[in-house]
Each structure stands twice: as structure tokens, then as C-alpha cells.
Scaffold this motif. Structure first.
Motif, PDB file in Angstrom:
ATOM      1  N   TYR A 120     145.983  49.412   5.081  1.00 22.01           N
ATOM      2  CA  TYR A 120     146.560  48.703   3.948  1.00 22.01           C
ATOM      3  C   TYR A 120     147.312  47.466   4.418  1.00 22.01           C
ATOM      4  N   LEU A 121     147.440  46.517   3.493  1.00 19.68           N
ATOM      5  CA  LEU A 121     148.296  45.363   3.726  1.00 19.68           C
ATOM      6  C   LEU A 121     149.122  45.146   2.467  1.00 19.68           C
ATOM      7  N   GLN A 122     150.400  45.480   2.548  1.00 18.30           N
ATOM      8  CA  GLN A 122     151.318  45.227   1.443  1.00 18.30           C
ATOM      9  C   GLN A 122     151.851  43.810   1.594  1.00 18.30           C
ATOM     10  N   MET A 123     151.631  43.000   0.583  1.00 19.07           N
ATOM     11  CA  MET A 123     152.037  41.597   0.641  1.00 19.07           C
ATOM     12  C   MET A 123     153.066  41.331  -0.441  1.00 19.07           C
ATOM     13  N   ASN A 124     154.268  40.997  -0.007  1.00 19.96           N
ATOM     14  CA  ASN A 124     155.369  40.694  -0.931  1.00 19.96           C
ATOM     15  C   ASN A 124     155.783  39.236  -0.793  1.00 19.96           C
ATOM     16  N   SER A 125     156.522  38.767  -1.767  1.00 18.80           N
ATOM     17  CA  SER A 125     157.024  37.391  -1.755  1.00 18.80           C
ATOM     18  C   SER A 125     155.912  36.398  -1.437  1.00 18.80           C
ATOM     19  N   LEU A 126     154.817  36.550  -2.125  1.00 22.59           N
ATOM     20  CA  LEU A 126     153.646  35.715  -1.845  1.00 22.59           C
ATOM     21  C   LEU A 126     153.918  34.252  -2.169  1.00 22.59           C
ATOM     22  N   LYS A 127     153.309  33.407  -1.357  1.00 21.53           N
ATOM     23  CA  LYS A 127     153.455  31.963  -1.486  1.00 21.53           C
ATOM     24  C   LYS A 127     152.072  31.342  -1.708  1.00 21.53           C
ATOM     25  N   PRO A 128     152.020  30.162  -2.306  1.00 12.17           N
ATOM     26  CA  PRO A 128     150.721  29.504  -2.485  1.00 12.17           C
ATOM     27  C   PRO A 128     149.945  29.345  -1.178  1.00 12.17           C
ATOM     28  N   GLU A 129     150.659  29.149  -0.078  1.00 10.09           N
ATOM     29  CA  GLU A 129     149.975  28.989   1.216  1.00 10.09           C
ATOM     30  C   GLU A 129     149.374  30.289   1.742  1.00 10.09           C
ATOM     31  N   ASP A 130     149.622  31.407   1.071  1.00 10.02           N
ATOM     32  CA  ASP A 130     148.965  32.660   1.426  1.00 10.02           C
ATOM     33  C   ASP A 130     147.577  32.765   0.801  1.00 10.02           C
ATOM     34  N   THR A 131     147.226  31.821  -0.039  1.00  9.76           N
ATOM     35  CA  THR A 131     145.907  31.827  -0.668  1.00  9.76           C
ATOM     36  C   THR A 131     144.807  31.741   0.386  1.00  9.76           C
ATOM     37  N   ALA A 132     143.902  32.717   0.373  1.00 12.40           N
ATOM     38  CA  ALA A 132     142.836  32.783   1.375  1.00 12.40           C
ATOM     39  C   ALA A 132     141.921  33.961   1.051  1.00 12.40           C
ATOM     40  N   VAL A 133     140.824  34.017   1.777  1.00  8.88           N
ATOM     41  CA  VAL A 133     139.990  35.210   1.783  1.00  8.88           C
ATOM     42  C   VAL A 133     140.493  36.106   2.907  1.00  8.88           C
ATOM     43  N   TYR A 134     140.849  37.325   2.559  1.00  9.85           N
ATOM     44  CA  TYR A 134     141.390  38.281   3.527  1.00  9.85           C
ATOM     45  C   TYR A 134     140.291  39.278   3.904  1.00  9.85           C
ATOM     46  N   SER A 135     140.135  39.481   5.210  1.00  8.14           N
ATOM     47  CA  SER A 135     139.109  40.388   5.718  1.00  8.14           C
ATOM     48  C   SER A 135     139.741  41.400   6.668  1.00  8.14           C
ATOM     49  N   CYS A 136     139.157  42.593   6.701  1.00  6.86           N
ATOM     50  CA  CYS A 136     139.656  43.594   7.634  1.00  6.86           C
ATOM     51  C   CYS A 136     138.711  43.703   8.835  1.00  6.86           C
ATOM     52  N   ASN A 137     139.307  44.106   9.934  1.00  7.75           N
ATOM     53  CA  ASN A 137     138.573  44.210  11.195  1.00  7.75           C
ATOM     54  C   ASN A 137     138.917  45.524  11.873  1.00  7.75           C
ATOM     55  N   ALA A 138     137.924  46.124  12.505  1.00 13.44           N
ATOM     56  CA  ALA A 138     138.115  47.346  13.288  1.00 13.44           C
ATOM     57  C   ALA A 138     137.631  47.071  14.705  1.00 13.44           C
ATOM     58  N   ARG A 139     138.495  47.375  15.669  1.00 14.01           N
ATOM     59  CA  ARG A 139     138.169  47.017  17.060  1.00 14.01           C
ATOM     60  C   ARG A 139     138.533  48.169  17.984  1.00 14.01           C
ATOM     61  N   ASN A 140     137.625  48.442  18.907  1.00 18.48           N
ATOM     62  CA  ASN A 140     137.861  49.485  19.904  1.00 18.48           C
ATOM     63  C   ASN A 140     137.119  49.107  21.165  1.00 18.48           C
ATOM     64  N   SER A 141     137.771  49.192  22.296  1.00 16.44           N
ATOM     65  CA  SER A 141     137.107  48.777  23.531  1.00 16.44           C
ATOM     66  C   SER A 141     137.508  49.668  24.690  1.00 16.44           C
ATOM     67  N   GLY A 142     136.645  49.662  25.695  1.00 17.45           N
ATOM     68  CA  GLY A 142     136.912  50.380  26.931  1.00 17.45           C
ATOM     69  C   GLY A 142     136.365  49.584  28.095  1.00 17.45           C
ATOM     70  N   SER A 143     136.279  50.198  29.221  1.00 19.52           N
ATOM     71  CA  SER A 143     135.828  49.486  30.416  1.00 19.52           C
ATOM     72  C   SER A 143     134.376  49.037  30.298  1.00 19.52           C
ATOM     73  N   SER A 144     133.587  49.743  29.482  1.00 20.02           N
ATOM     74  CA  SER A 144     132.164  49.409  29.430  1.00 20.02           C
ATOM     75  C   SER A 144     131.646  49.178  28.016  1.00 20.02           C
ATOM     76  N   PHE A 145     132.525  49.071  27.058  1.00 22.99           N
ATOM     77  CA  PHE A 145     132.046  48.864  25.699  1.00 22.99           C
ATOM     78  C   PHE A 145     133.070  48.089  24.901  1.00 22.99           C
ATOM     79  N   PHE A 146     132.576  47.473  23.842  1.00 19.65           N
ATOM     80  CA  PHE A 146     133.431  46.730  22.912  1.00 19.65           C
ATOM     81  C   PHE A 146     132.822  46.851  21.524  1.00 19.65           C
ATOM     82  N   ASN A 147     133.513  47.552  20.643  1.00 17.13           N
ATOM     83  CA  ASN A 147     133.067  47.708  19.268  1.00 17.13           C
ATOM     84  C   ASN A 147     133.945  46.848  18.376  1.00 17.13           C
ATOM     85  N   ASN A 148     133.323  46.050  17.537  1.00 24.04           N
ATOM     86  CA  ASN A 148     134.061  45.114  16.696  1.00 24.04           C
ATOM     87  C   ASN A 148     133.346  44.988  15.359  1.00 24.04           C
ATOM     88  N   TYR A 149     133.990  45.425  14.302  1.00 29.30           N
ATOM     89  CA  TYR A 149     133.361  45.453  12.987  1.00 29.30           C
ATOM     90  C   TYR A 149     134.208  44.700  11.971  1.00 29.30           C
TER      91      TYR A 149
END
Length: 118
Positions: free
Chosen positions: A78-107
Motif C-alpha cells: 500500500y501507499l498512503q498519500m496524505n497532504s497531496l500537492k499538485p506536483e504529486d500528479t503522476a502515474v504511479y506504478s508498483c515494483n517487486a524486486r528480489n535478487s541473489g548472487s545468481s538471479f535478479f527478479n524484477n516485475y
């Protein structure tokens, strides 16, 4: 793997919104989750992140106004956004990331539009 963001919309300056990103197909609890945003004509930027130990980080522009949290039982961040300002206007996207010595998962999920009117 699916990341489904929701909760965007139109809000007046000073208002609040709560974004959700529901995930499937990953072991959610071990992933670092992040919210990014991209405003028209600007580069995508990291807004907030939370790792598997619930350690959070925020961009300076949202510190004190936004709160990222996760519910491992619901595979959702979740992202709780309070006291929003006009400059917060944007497309917001979520990302999931997990990595190790031999792999990198990024969604990425699809974005949700947040518009803050003055």
C-alpha cells in the motif's frame, strides 16, 4: 506474475489517497516492494520502498506525507498519500524486486493515475 495497482484518481490539493498493489505468482514476503511515479515529461522516480524486513525508504519529496506498508497475508503493498500537492500528479506504478548472487527478479505492474488539482 501479476501486479495489479489500484486506488488512483482525482483529488484536491491537501487531500489523501491510498494506493494498493495486489500481487500473485511471487513469494511476496521475500520481495522488496516499491512505488514509483512518472509525471508527464519527467523521468520515473522512486517514491517509496519497503523490504522483506519492513524497512522503508522514501524520496525527500514525499517524506512525512506518504507511508508505504505491506500485508504479507494479502500479498499486497500500500501507499498512503496524505497532504497531496499538485506536483504529486503522476502515474504511479508498483515494483517487486528480489535478487541473489545468481538471479535478479524484477516485475512491474500497470500504473494508476493520480491527479491532484490546485
Amino acid at each position: 506474475v501479476q501486479l495489479q495497482a489500484s486506488g488512483g484518481g482525482l483529488v484536491q490539493s491537501g487531500g489523501s489517497l491510498r494506493l494498493s498493489c495486489a500481487t500473485s505468482g511471487i513469494i511476496f514476503s521475500i520481495y522488496t516492494m516499491g512505488w514509483y511515479r512518472q509525471a508527464p515529461g519527467k523521468e520515473r522516480e522512486l517514491v517509496a520502498g519497503i523490504n522483506s524486513a519492513d524497512i522503508t525508504n522514501y524520496s525527500d519529496s514525499v517524506k512525512g506525507r506518504f507511508t508505504i506498508s505491506r500485508d504479507n497475508a494479502k500479498n499486497t503493498v500500500y501507499l498512503q498519500m496524505n497532504s497531496l500537492k499538485p506536483e504529486d500528479t503522476a502515474v504511479y506504478s508498483c515494483n517487486a524486486r528480489n535478487s541473489g548472487s545468481s538471479f535478479f527478479n524484477n516485475y512491474w505492474g500497470q500504473g494508476t493515475l493520480v491527479t491532484v488539482s490546485s
